[in-house]
Design a protein around this motif. Sequence first.
Motif, PDB file in Angstrom:
ATOM      1  N   MET A 148       0.286  -1.189  -0.002  1.00 24.19           N
ATOM      2  CA  MET A 148      -0.273  -0.304  -0.209  1.00 24.19           C
ATOM      3  C   MET A 148       1.205   1.657   0.359  1.00 24.19           C
ATOM      4  N   PRO A 149       0.604   2.167  -1.242  1.00 20.36           N
ATOM      5  CA  PRO A 149       1.804   3.565  -1.315  1.00 20.36           C
ATOM      6  C   PRO A 149       1.255   3.901   0.193  1.00 20.36           C
ATOM      7  N   ALA A 204     -11.370  -6.298   9.407  1.00 20.37           N
ATOM      8  CA  ALA A 204     -10.577  -7.406  11.001  1.00 20.37           C
ATOM      9  C   ALA A 204     -10.446  -8.865  10.438  1.00 20.37           C
ATOM     10  N   GLU A 205     -11.860  -9.183   9.985  1.00 19.85           N
ATOM     11  CA  GLU A 205     -11.549 -11.025  10.697  1.00 19.85           C
ATOM     12  C   GLU A 205     -10.448 -10.942   8.808  1.00 19.85           C
ATOM     13  N   SER A 206     -10.423 -11.098   8.189  1.00 17.40           N
ATOM     14  CA  SER A 206     -10.028 -10.838   6.548  1.00 17.40           C
ATOM     15  C   SER A 206      -8.714 -10.726   6.385  1.00 17.40           C
ATOM     16  N   THR A 207      -8.346  -9.758   6.959  1.00 17.41           N
ATOM     17  CA  THR A 207      -6.987  -9.010   6.786  1.00 17.41           C
ATOM     18  C   THR A 207      -6.181 -10.355   7.991  1.00 17.41           C
ATOM     19  N   VAL A 208      -6.409 -10.728   9.178  1.00 22.52           N
ATOM     20  CA  VAL A 208      -6.044 -11.189   9.987  1.00 22.52           C
ATOM     21  C   VAL A 208      -5.537 -12.991   9.827  1.00 22.52           C
ATOM     22  N   LEU A 243      -6.766  -0.264  12.914  1.00 21.69           N
ATOM     23  CA  LEU A 243      -7.651  -1.248  11.850  1.00 21.69           C
ATOM     24  C   LEU A 243      -6.623  -0.657  10.499  1.00 21.69           C
ATOM     25  N   LEU A 244      -6.611   0.117  10.578  1.00 21.98           N
ATOM     26  CA  LEU A 244      -4.882   0.978   9.545  1.00 21.98           C
ATOM     27  C   LEU A 244      -3.788  -0.242   9.322  1.00 21.98           C
ATOM     28  N   ARG A 259      -0.986  -2.735   7.507  1.00 24.18           N
ATOM     29  CA  ARG A 259       0.268  -3.200   7.106  1.00 24.18           C
ATOM     30  C   ARG A 259       1.071  -3.544   7.404  1.00 24.18           C
ATOM     31  N   LEU A 260       0.474  -4.868   8.864  1.00 24.52           N
ATOM     32  CA  LEU A 260       1.287  -5.459   9.441  1.00 24.52           C
ATOM     33  C   LEU A 260       2.247  -6.369   8.199  1.00 24.52           C
TER      34      LEU A 260
END
Length: 368
Positions: A1-2, A22-26, A139-140, A144-145
């Motif tokens: 992500m820029p 959040a669940e999708s990102t995790v 959340l951001l 980005r993690l």
Amino acid sequence: MPDDGSPPATGAGRPVDETAVAESTVGELEAQLLGGARRYSAHDLARRAHIDVDIVRGFWTTVGLPHADPDDTVYTERDAEAVDRAVALVREHGLDIRTVLTVTRALGHTADRLALWQVEALVEDMETRYELDDTTARLLTLDRLADLAPLLEAQLVHAYRRQLAAIAGRYAAEFGAQRSPGVDASALPLARAVGFADMVSFTRRTAGLGSTDLSQFVQRFEAAARDVVTGAGGRVVKTIGDAVLFVADSPATGARVALGLAEALGGALDVDREQAVGGLAEGARGVTPVRVGFVWGRVLSRFGDVFGPDVNLAARLTDIAEPSTVLTDPETAQVLGGDPRFVLDERPALDLQGIGTVTPYRLTAAPV
């Protein structure tokens, strides 16, 4: 992500299901960090490594990530490899299983604190840079993690290897001295300068601060203290709320560390400057100096900490020191007495809790 200085778009004004995001990102993050899907149970790991399931469960407990049911499929391929490596320490290198669990516990404890420390720092960065509320910043950060984790991991491995090399160097330097005639075999093993720097009236001075201001204040204190300690040649053992515990390898280095802390965190503070943005006292109820106590003695090093009567003595001396001053004991004063860089002034004898009667000496730097 820029990163162009603005937070990512959230769907052109459309409402966002934050829980689903959040669940999708995790899920994606776990797949990257943990090496794929969760497909093993504790029983599976035990069969694979040819060990008892209780050893597997003990391993994960010491890591700090226990799971109640050994039949649940919660482990990944990388988890299985971690258990295999632990078993190899016993089978191939001859370590006792209790030693392996102790080493694992050290990793688990340190990694838990390190990961939380770094993630919270990233959250604060997102809040500040993008002027976000806490939830949006978290959340951001979560989003980005995946990009940041490989860089943080590489830095962790590098720092760990450098610290191992530094410890090896210190052991090599001390080995001959430990074997020399006249060393008391019953004494604690490590000769160290050990000391504390304790913030004065921390509770009163920070009363009423919000979580962000308090966090930033403590963070600035810890960073400033670490800079002073390492800059003078010492090492921070740990921070304990409003205090820092340090060690050094020689009496003179310990004295420089102690004087540096008293000076930098009190004696030489420019109040106006330090209450400006980013200063040590920004957001606090005034400048918070420190009182410092240090002694040259012998300690036991275990669990990333130091123990022994001399550690307790340093703590008690810290309790009775005046703000922005350093106190030491008669034995350390005698050791430093021939060093022209330091001045030692005897103070009235005092009864120290748990120690007995001690004649403290105030340590100052000799005039240049």
